[in-house]
Design a protein around this motif. Structure first.
Motif, short mmCIF file in Angstrom:
data_model
loop_
_atom_site.label_atom_id
_atom_site.label_comp_id
_atom_site.label_asym_id
_atom_site.label_seq_id
_atom_site.Cartn_x
_atom_site.Cartn_y
_atom_site.Cartn_z
N GLN A 26 0.87 -1.33 -0.08
CA GLN A 26 0.28 0.11 0.02
C GLN A 26 0.82 1.37 0.01
OE1 GLN A 26 -0.16 -2.41 2.25
NE2 GLN A 26 -2.43 -3.45 1.96
N VAL A 27 1.89 1.33 0.96
CA VAL A 27 2.79 2.25 0.89
C VAL A 27 3.56 2.72 -0.57
CG1 VAL A 27 4.89 3.55 2.14
CG2 VAL A 27 2.71 2.17 3.48
N ARG A 28 3.94 1.52 -1.18
CA ARG A 28 4.82 1.52 -2.32
C ARG A 28 3.69 2.17 -3.48
NH1 ARG A 28 9.00 -2.76 -2.32
NH2 ARG A 28 8.80 -3.00 -4.60
N ALA A 29 2.67 1.74 -3.38
CA ALA A 29 1.35 2.46 -4.26
C ALA A 29 1.26 3.81 -3.99
CB ALA A 29 0.14 1.69 -3.95
N ALA A 30 1.29 4.25 -2.80
CA ALA A 30 1.36 5.45 -2.35
C ALA A 30 2.29 6.51 -3.06
CB ALA A 30 1.16 5.89 -1.08
N PHE A 31 3.66 5.76 -2.76
CA PHE A 31 4.90 6.56 -3.43
C PHE A 31 4.74 6.64 -4.94
CE2 PHE A 31 8.24 4.93 -0.04
CZ PHE A 31 7.56 5.82 0.94
N ARG A 33 1.93 7.25 -6.56
CA ARG A 33 0.81 8.10 -6.65
C ARG A 33 1.62 9.70 -6.53
NH1 ARG A 33 -2.77 4.49 -3.70
NH2 ARG A 33 -4.09 3.64 -5.47
N PHE A 34 2.63 9.69 -5.88
CA PHE A 34 3.37 10.81 -5.57
C PHE A 34 3.77 11.44 -6.90
CE2 PHE A 34 3.99 10.07 -0.71
CZ PHE A 34 2.80 11.02 -0.44
N ARG A 35 4.33 10.44 -7.68
CA ARG A 35 4.90 10.76 -8.78
C ARG A 35 3.89 11.01 -10.04
NH1 ARG A 35 9.90 9.75 -10.52
NH2 ARG A 35 11.50 8.93 -9.00
N ALA A 36 2.97 10.09 -10.07
CA ALA A 36 1.73 10.23 -11.04
C ALA A 36 1.14 11.48 -10.74
CB ALA A 36 0.91 8.82 -10.81
N GLN A 37 0.83 11.90 -9.73
CA GLN A 37 0.11 13.27 -9.68
C GLN A 37 0.51 14.50 -9.31
OE1 GLN A 37 -2.78 12.36 -6.06
NE2 GLN A 37 -3.46 10.31 -7.00
N GLU A 38 1.83 14.57 -9.65
CA GLU A 38 2.56 15.89 -9.57
C GLU A 38 1.90 16.90 -10.36
OE1 GLU A 38 5.07 17.15 -8.04
OE2 GLU A 38 4.93 18.81 -9.47
N SER A 39 1.35 16.66 -11.39
CA SER A 39 0.70 17.82 -12.32
C SER A 39 -0.31 18.42 -11.13
CB SER A 39 0.34 17.37 -13.48
OG SER A 39 -0.58 16.54 -13.56
N GLN A 40 -1.00 17.58 -10.66
CA GLN A 40 -2.30 17.90 -9.85
C GLN A 40 -1.58 18.86 -8.59
OE1 GLN A 40 -6.03 17.79 -9.59
NE2 GLN A 40 -5.10 19.34 -8.20
N TRP A 406 11.07 31.16 -6.77
CA TRP A 406 10.79 30.05 -7.65
C TRP A 406 10.75 28.63 -6.71
CZ3 TRP A 406 14.51 26.27 -7.78
CH2 TRP A 406 15.79 26.71 -7.38
N PHE A 407 10.19 27.78 -7.36
CA PHE A 407 9.94 26.13 -7.07
C PHE A 407 10.15 25.14 -8.17
CE2 PHE A 407 7.60 22.44 -6.10
CZ PHE A 407 8.42 21.88 -5.09
N ASP A 408 11.01 24.38 -8.03
CA ASP A 408 11.14 23.29 -8.90
C ASP A 408 10.56 21.95 -8.57
OD1 ASP A 408 12.25 21.54 -10.67
OD2 ASP A 408 13.65 22.93 -11.51
N CYS A 409 9.46 21.50 -9.40
CA CYS A 409 8.96 20.51 -8.95
C CYS A 409 9.87 18.69 -8.85
CB CYS A 409 7.73 20.21 -9.78
SG CYS A 409 6.68 21.71 -9.95
N ASN A 410 10.89 19.09 -9.66
CA ASN A 410 11.78 17.93 -9.92
C ASN A 410 12.29 17.59 -8.41
OD1 ASN A 410 11.98 17.25 -12.24
ND2 ASN A 410 13.26 19.25 -13.11
N GLY A 411 11.80 16.24 -8.18
CA GLY A 411 12.43 15.94 -6.73
C GLY A 411 11.34 15.84 -5.64
N ARG A 412 10.29 16.46 -6.11
CA ARG A 412 8.98 16.67 -5.16
C ARG A 412 8.82 15.21 -4.41
NH1 ARG A 412 4.68 20.60 -4.55
NH2 ARG A 412 4.58 20.82 -6.96
N ASP A 413 8.70 14.31 -5.12
CA ASP A 413 8.24 13.09 -4.67
C ASP A 413 8.95 12.54 -3.39
OD1 ASP A 413 10.10 12.53 -6.61
OD2 ASP A 413 9.74 10.32 -6.24
N LEU A 414 10.34 12.77 -3.45
CA LEU A 414 11.17 12.65 -2.22
C LEU A 414 10.67 13.17 -1.19
CD1 LEU A 414 13.65 10.87 -0.82
CD2 LEU A 414 15.09 12.97 -1.70
N GLY A 415 10.57 14.41 -1.26
CA GLY A 415 10.01 15.35 0.01
C GLY A 415 8.78 14.69 0.56
N LEU A 420 5.16 11.46 4.49
CA LEU A 420 4.37 10.32 4.69
C LEU A 420 4.92 9.31 5.66
CD1 LEU A 420 1.55 9.07 3.85
CD2 LEU A 420 2.85 7.81 2.04
N LEU A 421 5.94 8.92 5.19
CA LEU A 421 6.50 7.84 5.98
C LEU A 421 6.90 8.39 7.47
CD1 LEU A 421 9.84 5.92 4.44
CD2 LEU A 421 7.63 4.89 5.38
N THR A 422 7.23 9.51 7.55
CA THR A 422 7.28 10.13 8.97
C THR A 422 5.86 10.03 9.54
OG1 THR A 422 8.73 11.84 8.48
CG2 THR A 422 7.87 12.21 10.39
#
Ligand SMILES: [Zn+2]
Length: 431
Positions: A26-31, A33-40, A406-415, A420-422
């Motif tokens: 489930q958590v891997r699936a959530a990870f 989704r973090f990538r897949a939903q970046e544009s949102q 400015w903000f660069d979205c690259n690498g947002r999913d790591l944050g 989420l893991l915290t």
């Protein structure tokens, strides 16, 4: 922010728990989704930052955020008396893990908010601080809504007001002064700005003053010799700015705003300045405050002595005033020091569970982060002895507090994975 030590130590029992949670399907699936939903997430970030949220003017952005909380299925969505926005994801315990992001900006209401996207970069005032935090909070709420993860402790999501400048942490102070939340929040995770390379676990304290000097004023020619508040203020700054400060604990001061006077040919009736003192040591802040007050008192006394020596004529007396006191009062400058900010200092103990958890999950994610000290919303729970950290919302950013932000979205999913893991590790997750 200032590095204290590399967060390299790990703690086997927590490490195993983090590895178990991170490895669950489930958590891997959530990870994913973090990538897949970046544009949102980028869309939310731009929508939020297009709504002006100056200090004490966050209501429009707060209403927008409450709507998003409802859309994402959070329960008990509401605003409190000061305008903080709450949404809850129920769990099975009575104590909460709080995920918060401040919604205010440093920018005055009239600032043009030209928020735009070019490739992976978002531009505009507030887009990173704290557009990145707001987007991260929504991203986590969104992924939790679609993932089937059974977390034990409930979560409370908080979009809080009043973090920046004169807001003086008023939003977070109010949360921790409210009976419902004061003792119910076991852990606070504050998301502030971009990045995944920091852990703010020490609260930088600060104290801020408005210093006001008032005098009789007058005409630059006919009243020459009357005491001049701008000169008093200048002498105060000259003397105070020579106060030595230690490198350790790092201690700083700034005169950030100066105002006074009405015209070039008038002796001003008043002048004021705003002074910011910072340190991780409350003793150093106290010492700087004393130096400021001494410099001011000496400058006032010197100006009044020089006025007395020049024997300036007395203005018209009010008929109901004793002549002597009115004469003396009207010719002198007086000063006033008003405290306009006071952020408490505090520190997460080295053996705190929250610190073990974030270090373990950084090891799990192959992420390198440094423990730092800064002034954030985490100051409030830390000063109360509660476990709290401030971390970034992933990606990268720059130009905070400027129109070129400015903000660069690259690498947002790591944050986002980090946040989420915290939360999952703190709350506990059933198999
Ligand atoms: Zn911020």
């Amino acid at each position: 922010m200032e590095p204290i030590s590399p967060a390299s130590e790990t703690y086997p029992p927590v490490q195993e728990e983090v590895a178990r949670i991170a490895g669950s399907p489930q958590v891997r699936a959530a990870f994913d989704r973090f990538r897949a939903q970046e544009s949102q997430f980028a869309l939310w970030q731009m929508e939020a930052t297009r709504l002006a949220a100056p200090p004490f003017g966050e209501a429009t952005r707060a209403a927008w955020l409450a709507d998003r909380f409802r859309e994402l299925g959070l329960t008990d969505v509401h605003l409190d008396e000061v305008g903080n926005v709450f949404g809850v994801r129920p769990g099975y315990g009575s104590r909460y893990v709080a995920l918060s992001a401040h919604i205010d900006t440093v920018f005055p209401a009239a600032t043009p908010l030209n928020i735009r996207q070019q490739g992976s970069r978002l531009y505009g005032p507030g887009v990173s601080d704290n557009g990145a935090g707001i987007a991260a909070m929504l991203a986590v709420a969104s992924v939790l809504a679609s993932a089937r993860i059974a977390h034990a402790l409930p979560y409370v999501f908080i979009g809080n007001v009043g973090e920046e400048g004169e807001g003086d942490l008023r939003g977070m102070r109010h949360v921790f002064a409210t009976p419902r939340w004061r003792d119910a929040i076991a852990y606070s995770v504050v998301v502030d700005g971009a990045g995944a390379d920091t852990i703010v676990a020490e609260a930088l304290g600060s104290r801020r003053f408005e210093v006001i000097v008032r005098g009789p004023g007058g005409h630059s020619w006919t009243d020459f010799g009357a005491p001049n508040p701008i000169i008093v203020l200048s002498r105060t700054i000259e003397a105070f700015s020579q106060t030595p400060v230690p490198a350790t604990p790092k201690t700083t001061f700034n005169v950030g705003v100066i105002r006074g006077g009405t015209s070039v040919n008038s002796i001003p009736e008043s002048a004021s300045m705003r002074v910011d003192l910072r340190s991780t040591s409350m003793a150093e802040i106290d010492r700087l405050e004393r130096a400021l007050r001494v410099a001011l008192d000496q400058a006032v006394a010197a100006e009044n002595r020089s006025t007395a020596r020049q024997g300036i004529r007395t203005p018209q007396l009010a008929p109901d005033q004793p002549i002597q006191s009115r004469m003396v009062q009207s010719r002198l400058v007086q000063s006033e020091v008003v405290e306009i900010g006071n952020r408490p200092a505090g520190e997460l103990p080295r053996d705190a569970r929250l610190l073990k958890v974030i270090r373990a999950l950084d090891a799990q994610l192959g992420n390198t982060a440094q423990v730092q000290r800064a002034s954030t919303d985490a100051n409030v729970p830390l000063s109360l002895g509660r476990e709290a950290i401030a971390i970034g919302g992933g990606g990268s950013g720059g130009g905070a507090h400027t129109l070129q932000e400015w903000f660069d979205c690259n690498g947002r999913d790591l944050g986002l994975r980090r946040i989420l893991l915290t939360m999952l590790t703190l709350s506990g997750v059933s198999e």
